[in-house]
Design an enzyme around this catalytic site. Structure first.
Site, PDB file in Angstrom:
ATOM      1  N   LYS A  57      37.444   5.491  28.656  1.00 51.40           N
ATOM      2  CA  LYS A  57      38.157   5.063  29.873  1.00 51.40           C
ATOM      3  C   LYS A  57      38.129   6.205  30.879  1.00 51.40           C
ATOM      4  O   LYS A  57      38.355   7.367  30.497  1.00 51.40           O
ATOM      5  CB  LYS A  57      39.602   4.674  29.549  1.00 51.40           C
ATOM      6  CG  LYS A  57      40.388   4.247  30.800  1.00 51.40           C
ATOM      7  CD  LYS A  57      41.681   3.547  30.468  1.00 51.40           C
ATOM      8  CE  LYS A  57      42.821   4.476  30.138  1.00 51.40           C
ATOM      9  NZ  LYS A  57      43.147   5.458  31.206  1.00 51.40           N
TER      10      LYS A  57
ATOM     11  N   GLU B 209      47.135  -0.106  36.715  1.00 52.76           N
ATOM     12  CA  GLU B 209      48.442   0.508  36.444  1.00 52.76           C
ATOM     13  C   GLU B 209      49.250   0.637  37.738  1.00 52.76           C
ATOM     14  O   GLU B 209      48.725   1.063  38.774  1.00 52.76           O
ATOM     15  CB  GLU B 209      48.232   1.907  35.831  1.00 52.76           C
ATOM     16  CG  GLU B 209      49.551   2.629  35.577  1.00 52.76           C
ATOM     17  CD  GLU B 209      49.435   3.837  34.658  1.00 52.76           C
ATOM     18  OE1 GLU B 209      48.326   4.134  34.168  1.00 52.76           O
ATOM     19  OE2 GLU B 209      50.480   4.489  34.446  1.00 52.76           O
TER      20      GLU B 209
HETATM   21  O1  KIV Z   1      46.830   7.414  28.717  1.00 52.97           O
HETATM   22  C1  KIV Z   1      47.418   6.328  28.770  1.00 52.97           C
HETATM   23  O2  KIV Z   1      48.392   6.120  28.055  1.00 52.97           O
HETATM   24  C2  KIV Z   1      46.925   5.329  29.705  1.00 52.97           C
HETATM   25  C3  KIV Z   1      47.675   4.053  29.932  1.00 52.97           C
HETATM   26  C4  KIV Z   1      46.869   3.091  30.692  1.00 52.97           C
HETATM   27  C5  KIV Z   1      48.294   3.390  28.819  1.00 52.97           C
HETATM   28  O3  KIV Z   1      45.940   5.551  30.299  1.00 52.97           O
END
Ligand code: KIV
Length: 310
Positions: A134, A201
């Site tokens: 991510k 988010e």
């Molecule tokens: O690091 C994290 O907890 C996130 C959130 C989207 C849950 O990136």
């Protein structure tokens, strides 16, 4: 040392509430969106909790960089390193069998050249077993390069915690017509570049709904309302393990802090009052050895050093 072990390979598994059926993959998440099936996601950072999360049937486990705060005690997510994230991702990988394991790329690991970003992402897949990474922000070029390198990508838009200094704090994003348009177009660009899903988010519900309706890839919301294709929360938030007031969007499902505090206090009291361990919680010499020790002592020979009589 604890003798606790966590049998998995070829051994029975403590009855999971959701049976391991099919491994969740990035294409499976897109299929869930097509079928209108909500995607469930949680963060996890270690073997025991990620195993529980997986056995409870959660579809996606994110080794989030939030571990900087909830596990390592930093004030924000910026300090956590690639090596620390790899260490935790490996632990999660060892525990999870069904869920998709996504590793968060930490701050600084993809903010230089595209080649550096790809090289760091490769480490998460190769050295830690992540099935996707991510990255925060509208980094279309990097998403394209990662996708071309066979690394599935989850985007992250809206309130991106690694931008805390630029944003001037953790604030809800996309609240003006202009920034709503910008978010819609960033999400489209990430999807077009090959992102397999996008975390949204801290954006208004209406904005998340519009982005979700506009994309064929799933959106996974956190503080983005109920219209996303899935939801993610930080495990420590839902368990009340964060020592901080919760954000509006957090629902607390258990008070694990209270459970741990109570257990630890009772253990301390038992030790202080010599109520732990009992004889039943102790190991004993086999009778034959015990007799041997008794005989040796009775005949005046030195007792066997280190063996206490029971
Ligand atoms: O690091 C994290 O907890 C996130 C959130 C989207 C849950 O990136």
């Amino acid at each position: 040392m604890s003798l606790t072990n966590f049998p998995y390979e070829g051994k029975p598994v403590a009855a999971p509430t959701s049976q391991i059926t099919t491994k969740v993959t990035m294409p499976a998440l897109a299929e869930m969106k097509r079928q209108g099936k909500p995607i469930t996601a949680l963060t996890a950072y270690d073997y025991a909790t990620s195993r529980l999360v997986d056995e409870a049937g959660i579809d996606m486990v994110l080794v989030g960089d939030s571990l900087a705060m909830v596990v390592l005690g930093h004030d924000n997510t910026l300090a956590v390193t690639v090596d620390e994230m790899l260490h935790h991702t490996r632990a999660v990988r060892r525990a999870v069998r069904r869920a998709l394991v996504v590793a968060d790329m930490p701050f600084g690991s993809y903010h230089g050249t595209i080649a550096e970003g790809v090289a760091n992402a490769v480490r998460f897949v190769k050295e830690a077993g992540a099935e996707a990474v991510k990255i925060e922000g509208p980094r279309t070029e990097l998403v394209r390069a990662l996708t071309a390198s066979e690394i599935p990508v989850v985007g992250h838009l809206g309130l991106t915690p690694q931008s805390v200094h630029r944003m001037g704090g953790y604030r809800v994003q996309a609240k003006t017509a202009e920034t709503v348009q910008q978010l819609l177009s960033e999400a489209e660009s990430l999807a077009e570049a090959g992102a397999g899903a996008i975390v949204l988010e801290g954006v208004p519900r209406e904005v998340a709904a519009a982005v979700t309706a506009n994309l064929s890839i799933p959106t996974i919301g956190i503080g983005a309302g109920p219209d996303c294709d899935g939801q993610i929360l930080v495990l420590h938030d839902i368990l009340n393990m964060t020592f901080a007031p919760h954000a509006k969007f957090v629902r607390q499902y258990a008070d694990v802090s209270a459970v741990i505090r109570d257990a630890v206090e009772r253990y301390r009291e038992d030790v202080e009052h010599r109520a732990f361990p009992t004889d039943g919680e102790s190991y004993h010499l086999p009778v034959a050895v015990r007799l041997e020790v008794d005989t040796a002592e009775a005949s005046g020979l030195p007792s066997i050093a280190g063996i206490h009589r029971v």
